[in-house]
Design a protein around this motif. Structure first.
Motif, short mmCIF file in Angstrom:
data_model
loop_
_atom_site.label_atom_id
_atom_site.label_comp_id
_atom_site.label_asym_id
_atom_site.label_seq_id
_atom_site.Cartn_x
_atom_site.Cartn_y
_atom_site.Cartn_z
N THR A 201 34.16 48.92 42.30
CA THR A 201 35.26 49.17 43.23
C THR A 201 35.81 47.85 43.75
O THR A 201 35.21 46.79 43.57
CB THR A 201 34.81 50.05 44.40
N GLY A 202 36.98 47.93 44.40
CA GLY A 202 37.59 46.72 44.95
C GLY A 202 38.45 45.98 43.94
O GLY A 202 38.87 44.85 44.20
N PHE A 203 38.72 46.63 42.80
CA PHE A 203 39.54 46.00 41.76
C PHE A 203 40.72 46.88 41.39
O PHE A 203 40.67 48.11 41.53
CB PHE A 203 38.71 45.74 40.49
N VAL A 204 41.77 46.23 40.89
CA VAL A 204 42.89 46.92 40.26
C VAL A 204 42.70 46.80 38.75
O VAL A 204 42.51 45.69 38.22
CB VAL A 204 44.24 46.30 40.67
N TYR A 205 42.74 47.93 38.07
CA TYR A 205 42.62 47.96 36.61
C TYR A 205 44.00 48.27 36.03
O TYR A 205 44.57 49.32 36.30
CB TYR A 205 41.60 49.02 36.18
N GLU A 206 44.52 47.33 35.23
CA GLU A 206 45.83 47.50 34.61
C GLU A 206 45.66 47.99 33.18
O GLU A 206 44.85 47.44 32.41
CB GLU A 206 46.59 46.18 34.60
N PHE A 241 42.56 55.68 28.80
CA PHE A 241 43.06 54.60 29.64
C PHE A 241 42.66 53.29 28.97
O PHE A 241 41.49 52.91 28.98
CB PHE A 241 42.46 54.71 31.04
N LEU A 242 43.63 52.63 28.33
CA LEU A 242 43.38 51.40 27.58
C LEU A 242 43.71 50.21 28.46
O LEU A 242 44.88 49.98 28.80
CB LEU A 242 44.21 51.39 26.30
N LEU A 243 42.70 49.44 28.82
CA LEU A 243 42.83 48.38 29.82
C LEU A 243 43.16 47.03 29.19
O LEU A 243 42.71 46.71 28.08
CB LEU A 243 41.52 48.24 30.60
N PHE A 244 43.92 46.23 29.94
CA PHE A 244 44.18 44.86 29.50
C PHE A 244 43.98 43.82 30.61
O PHE A 244 44.05 42.63 30.36
CB PHE A 244 45.59 44.72 28.91
N ASP A 245 43.72 44.27 31.85
CA ASP A 245 43.50 43.29 32.92
C ASP A 245 42.73 43.94 34.07
O ASP A 245 42.71 45.17 34.21
CB ASP A 245 44.83 42.74 33.44
N MET A 246 42.12 43.07 34.88
CA MET A 246 41.29 43.51 36.01
C MET A 246 41.40 42.45 37.09
O MET A 246 41.06 41.28 36.86
CB MET A 246 39.84 43.67 35.52
N ILE A 247 41.91 42.83 38.27
CA ILE A 247 42.22 41.87 39.33
C ILE A 247 41.65 42.39 40.65
O ILE A 247 41.80 43.58 40.96
CB ILE A 247 43.75 41.68 39.49
N ARG A 264 39.55 36.39 32.84
CA ARG A 264 39.71 37.76 33.36
C ARG A 264 39.38 38.78 32.27
O ARG A 264 38.71 39.78 32.52
CB ARG A 264 41.13 37.98 33.87
N ARG A 265 39.87 38.52 31.06
CA ARG A 265 39.63 39.47 29.97
C ARG A 265 38.15 39.53 29.60
O ARG A 265 37.61 40.62 29.36
CB ARG A 265 40.47 39.10 28.76
N SER A 266 37.49 38.39 29.56
CA SER A 266 36.06 38.37 29.24
C SER A 266 35.27 39.18 30.27
O SER A 266 34.36 39.94 29.92
CB SER A 266 35.54 36.94 29.19
N PHE A 267 35.63 39.01 31.55
CA PHE A 267 34.96 39.76 32.62
C PHE A 267 35.23 41.26 32.48
O PHE A 267 34.33 42.09 32.66
CB PHE A 267 35.44 39.25 33.98
N LEU A 268 36.47 41.61 32.12
CA LEU A 268 36.83 43.02 31.92
C LEU A 268 36.03 43.61 30.76
O LEU A 268 35.46 44.71 30.89
CB LEU A 268 38.33 43.12 31.63
N GLU A 269 35.97 42.90 29.65
CA GLU A 269 35.24 43.40 28.48
C GLU A 269 33.76 43.60 28.80
O GLU A 269 33.15 44.62 28.42
CB GLU A 269 35.40 42.42 27.31
N GLU A 270 33.17 42.64 29.52
CA GLU A 270 31.76 42.74 29.87
C GLU A 270 31.52 43.90 30.84
O GLU A 270 30.52 44.62 30.73
CB GLU A 270 31.29 41.42 30.50
N THR A 271 32.44 44.08 31.78
CA THR A 271 32.32 45.18 32.76
C THR A 271 32.34 46.54 32.07
O THR A 271 31.51 47.41 32.35
CB THR A 271 33.46 45.10 33.78
N ILE A 272 33.29 46.73 31.16
CA ILE A 272 33.40 48.01 30.46
C ILE A 272 32.19 48.24 29.56
O ILE A 272 31.65 49.35 29.49
CB ILE A 272 34.71 48.06 29.64
N LEU A 281 36.63 57.42 27.27
CA LEU A 281 38.09 57.51 27.38
C LEU A 281 38.70 56.25 27.97
O LEU A 281 39.90 56.02 27.85
CB LEU A 281 38.48 58.72 28.24
N ILE A 282 37.88 55.44 28.63
CA ILE A 282 38.34 54.16 29.17
C ILE A 282 37.76 53.04 28.31
O ILE A 282 36.55 52.95 28.12
CB ILE A 282 37.91 53.97 30.64
N SER A 283 38.64 52.20 27.78
CA SER A 283 38.20 51.08 26.95
C SER A 283 39.20 49.94 27.09
O SER A 283 40.22 50.08 27.78
CB SER A 283 38.09 51.51 25.48
N VAL A 284 38.91 48.83 26.45
CA VAL A 284 39.79 47.66 26.51
C VAL A 284 40.68 47.65 25.27
O VAL A 284 40.23 47.96 24.16
CB VAL A 284 38.96 46.36 26.59
#
Length: 426
Positions: A201-206, A241-247, A264-272, A281-284
């Protein structure tokens, strides 16, 4: 007060200059209730469930809600925004009690949020202060130009351009919010909402919302299927929900996050990877290349188009996040063009200028709203400048309208072909 509002809105509509409209907005700023009406009409988050045709529907029910003023009616349709027959009848009875036809037409325009007086939320924010009308911003990219971009050997990341529906998703302690590009909320995405509980939590997922593609549909057909599903009321399942950023939310709301995209992308990939299974259903969004050889872009683009995809997205590896149209994101997608006959002009919904032109595309009437401001003014003053002429239209791809007829995705007017009198297709 309705009589006063009729006079004010008529004066604003009849004023042709932008500066003149702004002066009138300042002149009437302190008229009781006027700003409340503007906020109701122009706030994209206010939903009424009404349209002018729906209001005119014949209904006959034994009960209705008595509404005395336009503000009673506004509050009523905000609270009960279903557009049901009960709501329609209450609004119709309210309209009948107004004194003149002008008052009734104005009330309809207000309640359906279709007020054709030639102003926008941008104008209102300029006059009444930033934030008067809330505007949801997203980071946007620019069209890739090989002569202009990636000329200094900078590293970049190439990924798929998903032909879906953008969602800015805030993941909060109390739950997640899926937000459209206009600031409205996607409702009923219960599967995705449940999965978001497993992410920090505390993030925006684009990312982009797109249907699960079990039938191996083409990009354009999948887009239409996704659009149909997201428009429906109620629960919406089988949406990816196909993600490309996490802020971080705090940085998103500031409008700038200076951590490079590659990080940012590396952190997103590792998080997912840590939080969700591989078939979630949620992936990068898949990436195809990381490096600085721009010669690979053409080959990757042709491969994507060959698979029926929309195109590619290029992120500069060291690009920061910023809520504006940024050169750190580059879009690579095809552009078609056709020389078509212009049949008609259509007034802008705000009145006083041309909002779109109608062209004939293979026997089908297609609206083209991508017009320069000068054309909007000139074509409305003198339709003969374009009606009956051959016009060059640029568009993304041929598509189908809701009735199954041919249409065009993202059409825009490039120029009037005074040198041609025949239709041609690319």
């Amino acid at each position: 007060m309705m009589k006063k509002y009729v006079e004010i809105f008529k004066e604003i509509k009849n004023e042709s200059s932008r500066k003149g409209k702004e002066e009138l907005l300042r002149k009437y700023e302190n008229v009781e209730g006027l700003k409340e009406i503007f906020k109701f009409v122009y706030d994209p988050l206010v939903k009424t469930g009404l349209a002018k045709k729906k209001i005119e529907k014949e209904v006959c029910l034994p009960t209705y809600t008595q509404l005395e003023t336009i503000f009673d009616a506004m509050a009523y349709v905000i609270l009960y925004n279903t557009g049901s027959d009960q709501i329609i009848q209450s609004i119709q009875i309210f309209l009948k009690q107004l004194k003149t036809e002008e008052e009734r037409e104005l009330a309809k325009s207000i309640l359906t949020k279709d007020l054709p007086i030639g102003i926008s939320s941008t104008t209102l924010n300029k006059v009444y202060g930033k934030g008067f009308i809330s505007k949801h911003k997203v980071m946007k990219g620019q069209k890739y130009n090989p002569e202009k971009h990636l000329t200094k050997g900078e590293e970049f990341i190439v990924s798929l351009k998903v032909d879906g529906f953008r969602s800015t998703t805030k993941n909060l302690e109390e739950g997640s919010e899926f937000i459209t590009t206009t600031g409205a909320k996607y409702e009923g995405l219960i599967e995705l909402e449940e999965l978001m509980k497993k992410l920090p939590t505390g993030f925006v997922y684009e990312g982009e919302l797109v249907n699960v593609n079990r039938d191996n549909l083409s990009s354009s057909d999948l887009f239409r299927a996704t659009q149909s599903r997201l428009k429906k009321h109620g629960i919406k399942k089988d949406v990816r929900f196909l993600l490309f950023d996490m802020i971080p939310i705090d940085d998103y709301e500031k409008g700038v996050f200076d951590v490079p995209y590659k990080t940012r992308r590396s952190f997103l990939e590792e998080t997912i990877k840590k939080s969700l299974p591989a078939d979630s259903l949620i992936s990068v969004v898949p990436k195809f290349y990381v490096g600085n050889d721009k010669d690979v872009i053409d080959d990757l683009f042709l491969e994507a188009i060959g698979r029926g995809e929309e195109g590619l997205i290029i992120h500069l590896s060291d690009g920061i996040f910023e809520l504006k149209k940024s050169p750190s994101i580059l879009k690579v997608k095809p552009e078609e063009e056709a020389d078509l006959l212009c049949l008609d002009v259509v007034e802008d919904i705000r009145g006083g200028k041309c909002g779109s032109i109608i062209v004939d595309y293979k026997g089908h009437r297609v609206a083209v709203a991508g017009l320069k401001e000068k054309w909007k003014v000139d074509f409305w003053k003198d339709p003969s400048l374009v009606v009956g002429k051959i016009v060059e239209i640029k568009y993304f791809q041929e598509s189908k309208n809701e009735h199954g007829g041919l249409s065009l995705r993202q059409p825009s007017l490039n120029r009037i072909r005074d040198d041609k009198d025949e239709v041609s297709y690319s």
